[in-house]
Write a protein that holds these residues in place. Structure first.
Motif, PDB file in Angstrom:
ATOM      1  N   PRO A 153       0.834  -1.211   0.000  1.00 34.42           N
ATOM      2  CA  PRO A 153       0.000   0.000   0.000  1.00 34.42           C
ATOM      3  C   PRO A 153       0.864   1.254   0.000  1.00 34.42           C
ATOM      4  O   PRO A 153       1.836   1.351   0.743  1.00 34.42           O
ATOM      5  N   LEU A 154       0.486   2.222  -0.840  1.00 33.48           N
ATOM      6  CA  LEU A 154       1.205   3.476  -0.946  1.00 33.48           C
ATOM      7  C   LEU A 154       0.264   4.613  -0.566  1.00 33.48           C
ATOM      8  O   LEU A 154      -0.788   4.797  -1.178  1.00 33.48           O
ATOM      9  N   LEU A 155       0.660   5.384   0.458  1.00 31.23           N
ATOM     10  CA  LEU A 155      -0.123   6.527   0.923  1.00 31.23           C
ATOM     11  C   LEU A 155       0.595   7.801   0.508  1.00 31.23           C
ATOM     12  O   LEU A 155       1.783   7.957   0.773  1.00 31.23           O
ATOM     13  N   MET A 156      -0.119   8.725  -0.129  1.00 32.99           N
ATOM     14  CA  MET A 156       0.461   9.985  -0.560  1.00 32.99           C
ATOM     15  C   MET A 156      -0.247  11.123   0.143  1.00 32.99           C
ATOM     16  O   MET A 156      -1.443  11.370  -0.082  1.00 32.99           O
ATOM     17  N   LEU A 157       0.473  11.802   1.045  1.00 31.23           N
ATOM     18  CA  LEU A 157      -0.076  12.960   1.739  1.00 31.23           C
ATOM     19  C   LEU A 157       0.200  14.186   0.890  1.00 31.23           C
ATOM     20  O   LEU A 157       1.356  14.551   0.648  1.00 31.23           O
ATOM     21  N   ARG A 158      -0.868  14.844   0.445  1.00 27.30           N
ATOM     22  CA  ARG A 158      -0.752  15.955  -0.494  1.00 27.30           C
ATOM     23  C   ARG A 158      -1.343  17.223   0.120  1.00 27.30           C
ATOM     24  O   ARG A 158      -2.194  17.154   1.019  1.00 27.30           O
ATOM     25  N   PRO A 159      -0.939  18.389  -0.373  1.00 23.37           N
ATOM     26  CA  PRO A 159      -1.427  19.654   0.198  1.00 23.37           C
ATOM     27  C   PRO A 159      -2.889  19.903  -0.154  1.00 23.37           C
ATOM     28  O   PRO A 159      -3.423  19.326  -1.106  1.00 23.37           O
ATOM     29  N   PRO A 160      -3.573  20.779   0.608  1.00 22.19           N
ATOM     30  CA  PRO A 160      -4.992  21.053   0.365  1.00 22.19           C
ATOM     31  C   PRO A 160      -5.281  21.570  -1.036  1.00 22.19           C
ATOM     32  O   PRO A 160      -6.360  21.329  -1.576  1.00 22.19           O
ATOM     33  N   ALA A 161      -4.320  22.266  -1.616  1.00 24.98           N
ATOM     34  CA  ALA A 161      -4.542  22.855  -2.937  1.00 24.98           C
ATOM     35  C   ALA A 161      -4.283  21.866  -4.071  1.00 24.98           C
ATOM     36  O   ALA A 161      -4.304  22.260  -5.239  1.00 24.98           O
ATOM     37  N   ALA A 162      -4.041  20.598  -3.755  1.00 22.65           N
ATOM     38  CA  ALA A 162      -3.756  19.603  -4.782  1.00 22.65           C
ATOM     39  C   ALA A 162      -4.921  19.518  -5.765  1.00 22.65           C
ATOM     40  O   ALA A 162      -6.083  19.427  -5.379  1.00 22.65           O
ATOM     41  N   THR A 163      -4.611  19.581  -7.030  1.00 23.65           N
ATOM     42  CA  THR A 163      -5.634  19.546  -8.063  1.00 23.65           C
ATOM     43  C   THR A 163      -5.256  18.522  -9.122  1.00 23.65           C
ATOM     44  O   THR A 163      -4.193  17.910  -9.073  1.00 23.65           O
ATOM     45  N   GLY A 164      -6.116  18.369 -10.075  1.00 22.78           N
ATOM     46  CA  GLY A 164      -5.816  17.492 -11.197  1.00 22.78           C
ATOM     47  C   GLY A 164      -6.309  16.076 -10.976  1.00 22.78           C
ATOM     48  O   GLY A 164      -6.759  15.698  -9.891  1.00 22.78           O
ATOM     49  N   ILE A 165      -6.217  15.303 -12.026  1.00 18.29           N
ATOM     50  CA  ILE A 165      -6.663  13.908 -12.012  1.00 18.29           C
ATOM     51  C   ILE A 165      -5.459  13.015 -11.769  1.00 18.29           C
ATOM     52  O   ILE A 165      -4.393  13.209 -12.349  1.00 18.29           O
ATOM     53  N   SER A 166      -5.620  12.030 -10.907  1.00 21.18           N
ATOM     54  CA  SER A 166      -4.542  11.082 -10.639  1.00 21.18           C
ATOM     55  C   SER A 166      -5.078   9.667 -10.773  1.00 21.18           C
ATOM     56  O   SER A 166      -6.288   9.451 -10.876  1.00 21.18           O
ATOM     57  N   ALA A 167      -4.177   8.704 -10.736  1.00 19.54           N
ATOM     58  CA  ALA A 167      -4.539   7.299 -10.867  1.00 19.54           C
ATOM     59  C   ALA A 167      -4.784   6.643  -9.510  1.00 19.54           C
ATOM     60  O   ALA A 167      -4.853   5.419  -9.420  1.00 19.54           O
ATOM     61  N   ALA A 168      -4.924   7.446  -8.455  1.00 19.13           N
ATOM     62  CA  ALA A 168      -5.115   6.889  -7.112  1.00 19.13           C
ATOM     63  C   ALA A 168      -6.410   6.081  -7.036  1.00 19.13           C
ATOM     64  O   ALA A 168      -7.427   6.449  -7.632  1.00 19.13           O
ATOM     65  N   THR A 169      -6.368   4.998  -6.272  1.00 23.98           N
ATOM     66  CA  THR A 169      -7.558   4.172  -6.067  1.00 23.98           C
ATOM     67  C   THR A 169      -8.544   4.855  -5.133  1.00 23.98           C
ATOM     68  O   THR A 169      -9.759   4.782  -5.339  1.00 23.98           O
ATOM     69  N   THR A 170      -8.036   5.517  -4.093  1.00 25.75           N
ATOM     70  CA  THR A 170      -8.903   6.247  -3.174  1.00 25.75           C
ATOM     71  C   THR A 170      -8.340   7.635  -2.928  1.00 25.75           C
ATOM     72  O   THR A 170      -7.136   7.865  -3.060  1.00 25.75           O
ATOM     73  N   ARG A 171      -9.221   8.559  -2.585  1.00 24.29           N
ATOM     74  CA  ARG A 171      -8.818   9.904  -2.179  1.00 24.29           C
ATOM     75  C   ARG A 171      -9.559  10.250  -0.894  1.00 24.29           C
ATOM     76  O   ARG A 171     -10.780  10.221  -0.847  1.00 24.29           O
ATOM     77  N   TRP A 172      -8.780  10.570   0.144  1.00 26.59           N
ATOM     78  CA  TRP A 172      -9.317  10.888   1.462  1.00 26.59           C
ATOM     79  C   TRP A 172      -9.031  12.349   1.787  1.00 26.59           C
ATOM     80  O   TRP A 172      -7.926  12.824   1.557  1.00 26.59           O
ATOM     81  N   ARG A 173     -10.039  13.047   2.330  1.00 25.30           N
ATOM     82  CA  ARG A 173      -9.822  14.422   2.780  1.00 25.30           C
ATOM     83  C   ARG A 173     -10.039  14.458   4.287  1.00 25.30           C
ATOM     84  O   ARG A 173     -11.085  14.029   4.791  1.00 25.30           O
ATOM     85  N   ILE A 174      -9.054  14.981   4.994  1.00 20.90           N
ATOM     86  CA  ILE A 174      -9.013  14.888   6.451  1.00 20.90           C
ATOM     87  C   ILE A 174      -9.068  16.279   7.080  1.00 20.90           C
ATOM     88  O   ILE A 174      -8.350  17.190   6.665  1.00 20.90           O
ATOM     89  N   ALA A 175      -9.901  16.424   8.107  1.00 16.35           N
ATOM     90  CA  ALA A 175      -9.969  17.653   8.895  1.00 16.35           C
ATOM     91  C   ALA A 175      -9.884  17.289  10.376  1.00 16.35           C
ATOM     92  O   ALA A 175     -10.268  16.190  10.788  1.00 16.35           O
ATOM     93  N   ALA A 176      -9.371  18.217  11.163  1.00 12.59           N
ATOM     94  CA  ALA A 176      -9.281  17.984  12.607  1.00 12.59           C
ATOM     95  C   ALA A 176     -10.674  18.019  13.227  1.00 12.59           C
ATOM     96  O   ALA A 176     -11.581  18.709  12.755  1.00 12.59           O
ATOM     97  N   ALA A 177     -10.854  17.259  14.286  1.00 14.81           N
ATOM     98  CA  ALA A 177     -12.097  17.252  15.056  1.00 14.81           C
ATOM     99  C   ALA A 177     -11.732  17.306  16.539  1.00 14.81           C
ATOM    100  O   ALA A 177     -10.636  16.882  16.928  1.00 14.81           O
ATOM    101  N   PRO A 178     -12.619  17.830  17.399  1.00  8.37           N
ATOM    102  CA  PRO A 178     -12.319  17.889  18.835  1.00  8.37           C
ATOM    103  C   PRO A 178     -12.027  16.498  19.396  1.00  8.37           C
ATOM    104  O   PRO A 178     -12.737  15.531  19.104  1.00  8.37           O
ATOM    105  N   ALA A 179     -10.974  16.374  20.168  1.00  8.46           N
ATOM    106  CA  ALA A 179     -10.573  15.085  20.733  1.00  8.46           C
ATOM    107  C   ALA A 179     -11.584  14.590  21.754  1.00  8.46           C
ATOM    108  O   ALA A 179     -12.298  15.367  22.391  1.00  8.46           O
ATOM    109  N   ARG A 180     -11.651  13.266  21.893  1.00  8.70           N
ATOM    110  CA  ARG A 180     -12.476  12.682  22.954  1.00  8.70           C
ATOM    111  C   ARG A 180     -11.743  12.864  24.281  1.00  8.70           C
ATOM    112  O   ARG A 180     -10.542  12.642  24.382  1.00  8.70           O
TER     113      ARG A 180
END
Length: 242
Positions: A153-180
Motif C-alpha cells: 500500500p502506498l499513501l500519498m499525503l498531499r497539500p490542500p490545494a492539490a488539483t488534477g486527475i490522478s490514478a489513485a484508487t482512493t482519495r481521502w480528505r481529512i480535517a481535525a475534530a475535537p478530541a475525545r
C-alpha cells in the motif's frame, strides 16, 4: 497503461483492514486495497497535522498486519509542521524501530525515491510520501504500477490545494475534530473528520473517526453523513472543527 492499472498482475487483491466494517462497505474489499495508491489530503492547511496523524495511524495498522518496515519519504518543502517524533509515534502505536524516514530535497526527489523504494527488494509493509508538488496523471500512474508490482500500500499525503486527475484508487480528505476527553478532561482519543471523496469500485462517504490510544485502533466516533447517492458520489463539504 490504464489496463495495467486495473490488473492485479495475476495475484488476488489483498486488503489492509482498518477495523471499521461500516467504512469497509464503501471500499472494494474488507479494507484498503494493497498494491494501490491512496491519496490523503488535508481539508485546509491548518489540518495538515491532522492529515499526517491519520496517515501515520494507517501506517501503524499496516505494521501490525504486515511484515517489513514502514517507509516514509518527506520532502523538505512539505514539512511545514515538522517531522514525526518518538512520543507522537508511540501514541499511535507506530513502532519507531520499524520506521525508515527518508528526507528529500524536493518534491521531485521524493517522488523518485518512492518509486525506487517500491521497485526495490525492501519488502516494505507500507510506503508513504509527503510532497508539496502536484501529482500529475503520468507520475501517479507510474507509482500505481510500481506499488501494484510490489503489492504494497502506498499513501500519498498531499497539500490542500492539490488539483488534477490522478490514478489513485482512493482519495481521502481529512480535517481535525475535537478530541475525545475522559472524565478528568484529559485527551482520551484523537479524532478526525474523514471524507472518502473518491474510490475506484467503491462509493464515497464521510465519518468522524477516532484513535483509541489504549487499544491502538480506529473507531467510529459518529457517522456525520453518507454522501453516496444513486446519482453518483458527491463531493462532501468539510469544515474544520474549532
Amino acid at each position: 497503461m490504464a489496463q495495467l492499472e486495473n490488473t492485479w498482475l495475476g495475484a488476488p487483491p489483498a486488503y489492509l483492514s482498518l477495523g471499521l466494517p461500516d467504512l469497509h462497505e464503501h471500499l472494494p474489499g474488507p479494507g484498503l486495497p494493497c498494491g494501490a495508491l491512496h491519496e490523503v489530503i488535508a481539508a485546509m492547511h491548518a489540518d495538515t497535522p491532522a492529515a499526517t496523524g491519520f496517515t501515520l495511524a494507517v501506517m501503524a495498522c499496516a505494521l501490525r498486519a504486515r511484515r517489513g518496515p514502514a517507509m516514509l519519504v518527506v520532502s523538505r518543502q512539505a514539512a511545514d509542521f515538522g517531522t514525526p517524533y518518538g512520543h507522537g509515534l508511540r501514541a499511535l502505536s507506530l513502532d519507531a524501530g520499524r520506521l525508515l524516514l527518508v528526507e528529500a530535497r524536493s518534491g521531485k526527489d521524493a517522488l523518485w525515491a518512492l518509486e525506487e523504494i517500491l521497485r526495490s527488494d525492501a519488502g516494505a509493509a507500507v510506503v508513504a510520501g509527503v510532497v508539496e508538488t502536484d501529482l500529475d496523471l503520468t507520475m501517479s500512474r507510474r507509482l500505481n504500477l510500481a506499488t501494484a508490482a510490489a503489492g504494497t500500500p502506498l499513501l500519498m499525503l498531499r497539500p490542500p490545494a492539490a488539483t488534477g486527475i490522478s490514478a489513485a484508487t482512493t482519495r481521502w480528505r481529512i480535517a481535525a475534530a475535537p478530541a475525545r476527553r475522559d472524565r478528568f478532561g484529559a485527551i482520551a482519543g484523537t479524532r478526525w473528520q474523514v471524507a472518502l471523496e473518491r474510490c475506484r469500485n467503491g462509493r464515497a462517504g464521510q465519518w468522524e473517526l477516532e484513535w483509541d490510544h489504549v487499544a491502538h485502533r480506529f473507531g467510529v466516533a459518529e457517522v456525520v453523513a453518507d454522501r453516496a447517492s444513486a446519482a453518483g458520489p458527491e463531493r462532501p463539504n468539510l469544515r474544520r472543527a474549532v
